[in-house]
Design a protein around this motif. Structure first.
Motif, PDB file in Angstrom:
ATOM      1  N   ARG A 121      -4.121   6.872  -2.119  1.00  0.00           N
ATOM      2  CA  ARG A 121      -3.487   5.819  -1.652  1.00  0.00           C
ATOM      3  C   ARG A 121      -3.683   4.634  -2.932  1.00  0.00           C
ATOM      4  O   ARG A 121      -4.441   4.555  -3.638  1.00  0.00           O
ATOM      5  CB  ARG A 121      -4.196   5.371  -0.362  1.00  0.00           C
ATOM      6  CG  ARG A 121      -3.966   3.884  -0.097  1.00  0.00           C
ATOM      7  CD  ARG A 121      -5.056   3.433   1.077  1.00  0.00           C
ATOM      8  NE  ARG A 121      -6.150   2.857   0.667  1.00  0.00           N
ATOM      9  CZ  ARG A 121      -6.777   1.992   1.443  1.00  0.00           C
ATOM     10  NH1 ARG A 121      -6.643   1.664   2.676  1.00  0.00           N
ATOM     11  NH2 ARG A 121      -7.889   1.435   0.862  1.00  0.00           N
ATOM     12  N   SER A 163     -12.516   9.191  -5.530  1.00  0.00           N
ATOM     13  CA  SER A 163     -13.290   8.173  -6.018  1.00  0.00           C
ATOM     14  C   SER A 163     -12.103   6.999  -5.826  1.00  0.00           C
ATOM     15  O   SER A 163     -10.992   7.001  -5.598  1.00  0.00           O
ATOM     16  CB  SER A 163     -13.686   8.370  -7.679  1.00  0.00           C
ATOM     17  OG  SER A 163     -14.473   9.327  -7.469  1.00  0.00           O
ATOM     18  N   SER A 164     -12.728   5.961  -6.435  1.00  0.00           N
ATOM     19  CA  SER A 164     -11.691   4.573  -6.663  1.00  0.00           C
ATOM     20  C   SER A 164     -11.695   4.161  -7.963  1.00  0.00           C
ATOM     21  O   SER A 164     -12.730   3.810  -8.293  1.00  0.00           O
ATOM     22  CB  SER A 164     -12.158   3.622  -5.535  1.00  0.00           C
ATOM     23  OG  SER A 164     -13.410   3.406  -5.521  1.00  0.00           O
ATOM     24  N   SER A 192     -15.277  -0.638  -6.187  1.00  0.00           N
ATOM     25  CA  SER A 192     -14.528   0.389  -6.781  1.00  0.00           C
ATOM     26  C   SER A 192     -15.477   1.419  -7.919  1.00  0.00           C
ATOM     27  O   SER A 192     -16.550   0.619  -8.211  1.00  0.00           O
ATOM     28  CB  SER A 192     -13.476   0.076  -8.048  1.00  0.00           C
ATOM     29  OG  SER A 192     -12.417  -0.829  -7.057  1.00  0.00           O
ATOM     30  N   ASP A 193     -15.313   2.420  -7.832  1.00  0.00           N
ATOM     31  CA  ASP A 193     -16.123   3.368  -8.864  1.00  0.00           C
ATOM     32  C   ASP A 193     -16.173   3.031 -10.044  1.00  0.00           C
ATOM     33  O   ASP A 193     -16.999   2.958 -11.098  1.00  0.00           O
ATOM     34  CB  ASP A 193     -15.930   4.843  -8.537  1.00  0.00           C
ATOM     35  CG  ASP A 193     -16.456   5.421  -7.056  1.00  0.00           C
ATOM     36  OD1 ASP A 193     -17.567   5.047  -6.842  1.00  0.00           O
ATOM     37  OD2 ASP A 193     -15.623   5.885  -6.377  1.00  0.00           O
ATOM     38  N   GLN A 223       0.975  -1.232  -0.080  1.00  0.00           N
ATOM     39  CA  GLN A 223      -0.014  -0.005  -0.042  1.00  0.00           C
ATOM     40  C   GLN A 223       0.906   1.289  -0.026  1.00  0.00           C
ATOM     41  O   GLN A 223       1.897   1.329   0.907  1.00  0.00           O
ATOM     42  CB  GLN A 223      -0.838  -0.031   1.268  1.00  0.00           C
ATOM     43  CG  GLN A 223      -1.709   1.218   1.450  1.00  0.00           C
ATOM     44  CD  GLN A 223      -2.402   1.273   2.684  1.00  0.00           C
ATOM     45  OE1 GLN A 223      -3.227   0.096   3.056  1.00  0.00           O
ATOM     46  NE2 GLN A 223      -2.543   2.362   3.359  1.00  0.00           N
ATOM     47  N   THR A 281      -9.856   0.728  -9.980  1.00  0.00           N
ATOM     48  CA  THR A 281      -8.912  -0.446 -10.211  1.00  0.00           C
ATOM     49  C   THR A 281      -8.522  -0.669 -11.474  1.00  0.00           C
ATOM     50  O   THR A 281      -9.602  -1.111 -12.287  1.00  0.00           O
ATOM     51  CB  THR A 281      -9.687  -1.578  -9.320  1.00  0.00           C
ATOM     52  OG1 THR A 281      -9.985  -1.061  -7.833  1.00  0.00           O
ATOM     53  CG2 THR A 281      -8.752  -2.831  -9.270  1.00  0.00           C
ATOM     54  N   ARG A 338      -4.915  -0.608  -7.774  1.00  0.00           N
ATOM     55  CA  ARG A 338      -6.117   0.061  -7.081  1.00  0.00           C
ATOM     56  C   ARG A 338      -5.946   1.661  -6.640  1.00  0.00           C
ATOM     57  O   ARG A 338      -4.692   1.839  -6.019  1.00  0.00           O
ATOM     58  CB  ARG A 338      -6.796  -0.692  -6.045  1.00  0.00           C
ATOM     59  CG  ARG A 338      -8.021   0.207  -5.599  1.00  0.00           C
ATOM     60  CD  ARG A 338      -8.717  -0.446  -4.642  1.00  0.00           C
ATOM     61  NE  ARG A 338     -10.067   0.257  -3.976  1.00  0.00           N
ATOM     62  CZ  ARG A 338     -11.183  -0.379  -3.702  1.00  0.00           C
ATOM     63  NH1 ARG A 338     -11.520  -1.368  -4.128  1.00  0.00           N
ATOM     64  NH2 ARG A 338     -12.352   0.609  -3.370  1.00  0.00           N
ATOM     65  N   LEU A 339      -6.491   2.544  -7.166  1.00  0.00           N
ATOM     66  CA  LEU A 339      -6.095   3.772  -6.393  1.00  0.00           C
ATOM     67  C   LEU A 339      -7.423   4.255  -5.724  1.00  0.00           C
ATOM     68  O   LEU A 339      -8.491   4.266  -6.269  1.00  0.00           O
ATOM     69  CB  LEU A 339      -5.884   4.855  -7.546  1.00  0.00           C
ATOM     70  CG  LEU A 339      -4.669   4.860  -8.190  1.00  0.00           C
ATOM     71  CD1 LEU A 339      -4.434   4.324  -9.426  1.00  0.00           C
ATOM     72  CD2 LEU A 339      -4.110   6.319  -8.525  1.00  0.00           C
ATOM     73  N   ASP A 340      -7.274   4.754  -4.223  1.00  0.00           N
ATOM     74  CA  ASP A 340      -8.439   5.361  -3.523  1.00  0.00           C
ATOM     75  C   ASP A 340      -8.123   6.711  -3.384  1.00  0.00           C
ATOM     76  O   ASP A 340      -7.085   7.065  -2.771  1.00  0.00           O
ATOM     77  CB  ASP A 340      -8.622   4.517  -2.260  1.00  0.00           C
ATOM     78  CG  ASP A 340      -9.276   3.009  -2.247  1.00  0.00           C
ATOM     79  OD1 ASP A 340     -10.428   3.186  -2.888  1.00  0.00           O
ATOM     80  OD2 ASP A 340      -8.523   2.173  -2.536  1.00  0.00           O
TER      81      ASP A 340
END
Ligand code: ZN
Ligand code: ZN
Length: 252
Positions: free
Chosen positions: A135, A156-157, A177-178, A127, A159, A151-153
Motif C-alpha cells: 500500500r 516492511s515499511s 517506519s522501518d 492511499q 517512508t 510511504r510504502l507499507d
C-alpha cells in the motif's frame, strides 16, 4: 522489501552520480520513487525498462522527474508507444499540466507518456493499494512548490520524504517506519517564511520524532561530505544512520 538507490543527488549530483531515484521491490511489484537526472540509464543497466509497475513522482522539480523522458524511450523508441499502456505513472496534483508543458518545450507529442503508461494524479491524503499486501500513502510536505512524501507499507515499511522542510504531516506519515529515506540537503537550517529542505540534524530530529527504526540520508549536492552528514545525524538519532549512495541495495 528491497530498496535500490538509483540516484541520491540533489539538483546537481556529483560526477557519475544521479539525482533522485529509488526502486522499491515488494510483493512482486516494482515501484520507482522519483526519476531525476541519470536514473533512467541506471535503471536500464540492470533491469528491463518495461518492468516497472508503478512510478510515483514526489514533486515537479526537474531533479525528481526529468528522466521520465529517457525512461519512456527505454520502454519503446516508437513515438506511437505500446499497443497497450503498461504500468502506471502517478503524478502530483497538477502534474499532468507540468508534463504537457515539458512535452511542448521538447517538441514531443502530447500523448508521449500516456502511450506507454497509465498516467494519473494522486490526491492529497491518497492511499493506493498496489497489490495484496502493498500500500502507498502520500502526505504533503513543506517545499517551494507543492511536494509530497510517500510511504510504502508491505513486508516492511519505508517512508520517503521527497523534498521537504520540517513537517508534522511528514512526521505523522513516517510514524514507526522501518526506514525513513530523508533528504538532508542543507548545511545550515533555513530561516524565514520560505523553507523547503532539511539539514542532516533536522532529518535526524524528524526520524526520532517519528520513531522510525533506521534513517537513510539522501538528496546530496555534488560537494556534500556524506560521512560528515551521517555523523551529524547520528548525534540526534539513536538508530542506524546510512547514506543513500547510488547503487546501494538494502533489504529491509
Ligand atoms: Zn530535489
Ligand atoms: Zn524540489
Amino acid at each position: 522489501m528491497r530498496l535500490t538507490v538509483l540516484g541520491s543527488g540533489a539538483a546537481c549530483a556529483g560526477a557519475g552520480g544521479n539525482s533522485s531515484g529509488y526502486l522499491v521491490e515488494d510483493a512482486g511489484v516494482r515501484v520507482l520513487l522519483d526519476c531525476g537526472h541519470g536514473v533512467a540509464s541506471s535503471f536500464v543497466a540492470t533491469m528491463a525498462p518495461d518492468s516497472i509497475d508503478h512510478i510515483f513522482i514526489s514533486h515537479m522539480h526537474a531533479d525528481h522527474f526529468i528522466d521520465l523522458l529517457p525512461l519512456r524511450f527505454a520502454v519503446t523508441r516508437d513515438m506511437n508507444g505500446l499497443p497497450e499502456p503498461r504500468g502506471c505513472l502517478h503524478l502530483p496534483p497538477e502534474g499532468k499540466a507540468s508534463l504537457a508543458q515539458l512535452l511542448s518545450a521538447v517538441c514531443f507529442p502530447p500523448d508521449f507518456f500516456e502511450s506507454v503508461w497509465h498516467v494519473r494524479e494522486y490526491e492529497p491524503g491518497a492511499q493506493h493499494d498496489l497489490a495484496t499486501g502493498l500500500r502507498v500513502l502520500v502526505a504533503g510536505g513543506v517545499h517551494y512548490i507543492p511536494g509530497w512524501a510517500i510511504r510504502l507499507d508491505g513486508s516492511s515499511s519505508l517512508t520517503y520524504t521527497g523534498d521537504t522542510a520540517p513537517s508534522e504531516a511528514v512526521c505523522d506519515l513516517a510514524r514507526d517506519s522501518d526506514l525513513l529515506l530523508a533528504e538532508a540537503t542543507l548545511d545550515e537550517p533555513e530561516h524565514g517564511p520560505v523553507r523547503g529542505h532539511l539539514t542532516a540534524t533536522q532529518a535526524a530530529e524528524l526520524a526520532a520524532a517519528a520513531n522510525v527504526r533506521r534513517l537513510m540520508l539522501t538528496h546530496f549536492w555534488f560537494d556534500a561530505d556524506r560521512e560528515a552528514v551521517v555523523a551529524q545525524a547520528a548525534e540526534r538519532f539513536p538508530g542506524d544512520v546510512l547514506s543513500a549512495n547510488d547503487g546501494l541495495v538494502l533489504d529491509l
